[in-house]
Design a protein around this motif. Sequence first.
Motif, short mmCIF file in Angstrom:
data_model
loop_
_atom_site.label_atom_id
_atom_site.label_comp_id
_atom_site.label_asym_id
_atom_site.label_seq_id
_atom_site.Cartn_x
_atom_site.Cartn_y
_atom_site.Cartn_z
N VAL A 117 0.86 -1.19 0.00
CA VAL A 117 0.00 0.00 0.00
C VAL A 117 0.89 1.23 0.00
CG1 VAL A 117 -1.72 1.32 1.28
CG2 VAL A 117 -1.89 -1.17 1.18
N VAL A 118 0.72 2.10 -1.00
CA VAL A 118 1.55 3.29 -1.14
C VAL A 118 0.67 4.53 -1.11
CG1 VAL A 118 3.28 4.50 -2.53
CG2 VAL A 118 3.17 1.99 -2.56
N ASP A 119 0.84 5.36 -0.09
CA ASP A 119 0.11 6.63 0.01
C ASP A 119 0.91 7.56 0.91
OD1 ASP A 119 -1.98 8.68 0.84
OD2 ASP A 119 -3.14 7.42 -0.52
N ASP A 120 1.03 8.82 0.51
CA ASP A 120 1.83 9.76 1.31
C ASP A 120 1.16 10.10 2.64
OD1 ASP A 120 -0.19 11.25 -0.04
OD2 ASP A 120 0.92 13.10 0.33
N ASP A 121 -0.15 9.91 2.72
CA ASP A 121 -0.89 10.17 3.95
C ASP A 121 -0.90 8.90 4.80
OD1 ASP A 121 -3.02 10.44 5.86
OD2 ASP A 121 -3.82 12.11 4.68
N PHE A 122 -0.28 8.97 5.98
CA PHE A 122 -0.17 7.79 6.84
C PHE A 122 -1.56 7.25 7.21
CE2 PHE A 122 3.99 9.48 7.03
CZ PHE A 122 4.85 8.49 7.51
N ARG A 123 -2.49 8.16 7.49
CA ARG A 123 -3.83 7.74 7.89
C ARG A 123 -4.54 7.03 6.75
NH1 ARG A 123 -8.82 9.81 7.38
NH2 ARG A 123 -7.97 11.60 6.25
N VAL A 124 -4.45 7.58 5.55
CA VAL A 124 -5.10 6.96 4.39
C VAL A 124 -4.48 5.60 4.09
CG1 VAL A 124 -5.50 7.16 1.90
CG2 VAL A 124 -5.78 9.16 3.38
N ALA A 125 -3.16 5.50 4.21
CA ALA A 125 -2.49 4.23 3.98
C ALA A 125 -2.99 3.17 4.96
CB ALA A 125 -0.97 4.39 4.10
N GLU A 126 -3.20 3.57 6.21
CA GLU A 126 -3.68 2.64 7.22
C GLU A 126 -5.10 2.19 6.91
OE1 GLU A 126 -3.57 0.13 10.40
OE2 GLU A 126 -1.93 1.27 9.50
N HIS A 165 5.25 5.47 2.04
CA HIS A 165 4.69 6.82 1.99
C HIS A 165 5.46 7.73 1.04
CE1 HIS A 165 2.39 5.37 5.38
NE2 HIS A 165 3.52 5.10 6.01
N SER A 166 6.34 7.14 0.26
CA SER A 166 7.07 7.88 -0.78
C SER A 166 7.45 6.89 -1.87
CB SER A 166 8.33 8.54 -0.20
OG SER A 166 9.29 7.55 0.17
N ALA A 167 7.86 7.42 -3.01
CA ALA A 167 8.26 6.55 -4.10
C ALA A 167 9.52 5.76 -3.74
CB ALA A 167 8.51 7.39 -5.36
N ALA A 168 10.46 6.40 -3.04
CA ALA A 168 11.69 5.72 -2.66
C ALA A 168 11.40 4.55 -1.72
CB ALA A 168 12.65 6.71 -1.99
N TYR A 176 0.07 11.05 -6.18
CA TYR A 176 0.71 12.22 -5.59
C TYR A 176 1.59 11.80 -4.43
CZ TYR A 176 -2.73 14.76 -8.36
OH TYR A 176 -3.50 15.25 -9.39
N LEU A 177 2.89 11.64 -4.70
CA LEU A 177 3.87 11.27 -3.68
C LEU A 177 4.87 12.41 -3.50
CD1 LEU A 177 4.47 7.58 -4.83
CD2 LEU A 177 2.99 8.39 -2.97
N PRO A 178 5.53 12.50 -2.35
CA PRO A 178 6.36 13.68 -2.08
C PRO A 178 7.62 13.78 -2.93
CG PRO A 178 6.53 12.06 -0.31
CD PRO A 178 5.41 11.61 -1.19
N ASP A 179 8.17 12.64 -3.39
CA ASP A 179 9.44 12.70 -4.12
C ASP A 179 9.28 12.55 -5.63
OD1 ASP A 179 8.54 10.17 -3.52
OD2 ASP A 179 10.50 9.34 -3.05
N GLU A 180 8.26 11.85 -6.09
CA GLU A 180 7.95 11.77 -7.51
C GLU A 180 6.54 11.22 -7.66
OE1 GLU A 180 10.26 8.98 -9.80
OE2 GLU A 180 10.52 7.64 -8.10
N ILE A 240 -0.25 -3.30 -10.77
CA ILE A 240 -0.55 -1.98 -10.21
C ILE A 240 -2.05 -1.71 -10.27
CG2 ILE A 240 -0.14 0.51 -10.37
CD1 ILE A 240 2.38 -1.00 -9.70
N ILE A 241 -2.60 -1.24 -9.17
CA ILE A 241 -3.93 -0.61 -9.16
C ILE A 241 -3.75 0.80 -8.61
CG2 ILE A 241 -6.22 -0.60 -8.11
CD1 ILE A 241 -6.21 -3.61 -8.10
N MET A 242 -4.11 1.78 -9.40
CA MET A 242 -3.98 3.18 -8.97
C MET A 242 -5.13 3.53 -8.04
SD MET A 242 -1.24 4.28 -10.46
CE MET A 242 -1.39 6.05 -10.08
N ILE A 243 -4.80 4.16 -6.91
CA ILE A 243 -5.80 4.67 -5.97
C ILE A 243 -5.40 6.10 -5.67
CG2 ILE A 243 -6.85 4.45 -3.70
CD1 ILE A 243 -6.45 1.50 -3.82
#
Length: 230
Positions: A6-15, A34-37, A56-60, A78-81
């Motif tokens: 699960v990849v999302d920059d928002d920790f709450r949304v990722a959870e 929480h980032s592309a890296a 929308y991720l902080p590094d790319e 990949i499934i985009m969310i």
Amino acid sequence: MIDVLVVDDDFRVAEINAKYVGKVPGFRVTARAHSAAQALAAVERHSVDLVLLDHYLPDETGLDLVHRMREHGHGTDIIMITAASDVTTVQKAMRLGALHYLVKPFTFAALRTRLESYAALRRTVDRVGGRGLTGQEQVDRIFGALRTAPAPSAPGLPSGHSEPTTDLICGVLHRAQHPLSAHEVAAETGLSRSTAQRYLRHLEQAGRLRLFLKYGDTGRPEHRYAWVAP
């Protein structure tokens, strides 16, 4: 089990997304990023079958990440969310091989449907692949496994209204710092102005939005809508 990142920059949304995944039989979350890296490192470190990826991720961007994953030889599905609903981003996601594209905000039912169709795809590929492709029928079976039924109208919604679209508009209004017009809601959601107006009118009549009239120098007043906290 299908292992999910699960990849999302928002920790709450990722959870929240991780908890959703955990409720679908056959799926488990093996990592969060929480980032592309972090996501690329997780793919290289863990056995990952599927990535639920925010754009929308902080590094790319998420799509830049997919491109790098492919360059590194990772064929992870990949499934985009994401909240990105512009046509250009959707087209790029398709060209990079995203299997589904889910626009935020969304319901658990919407995500479950995509995950279940993905699981069906894997079962179909395993079944057909074990015998080797024998013709168009088997190819059609593979492509058909990803199809999802159109979301039906939820109870209480007028005919022609869907729950995911209602949730999308409610999310935009809930996050807004001031009342929005139908034109602004359409721009935020990617819907047509007439569709946005139709949903806004229903939500206002249902008491979920408050209508404000903004008067200009000439012409009819502009209708603007604000979220009503429950």
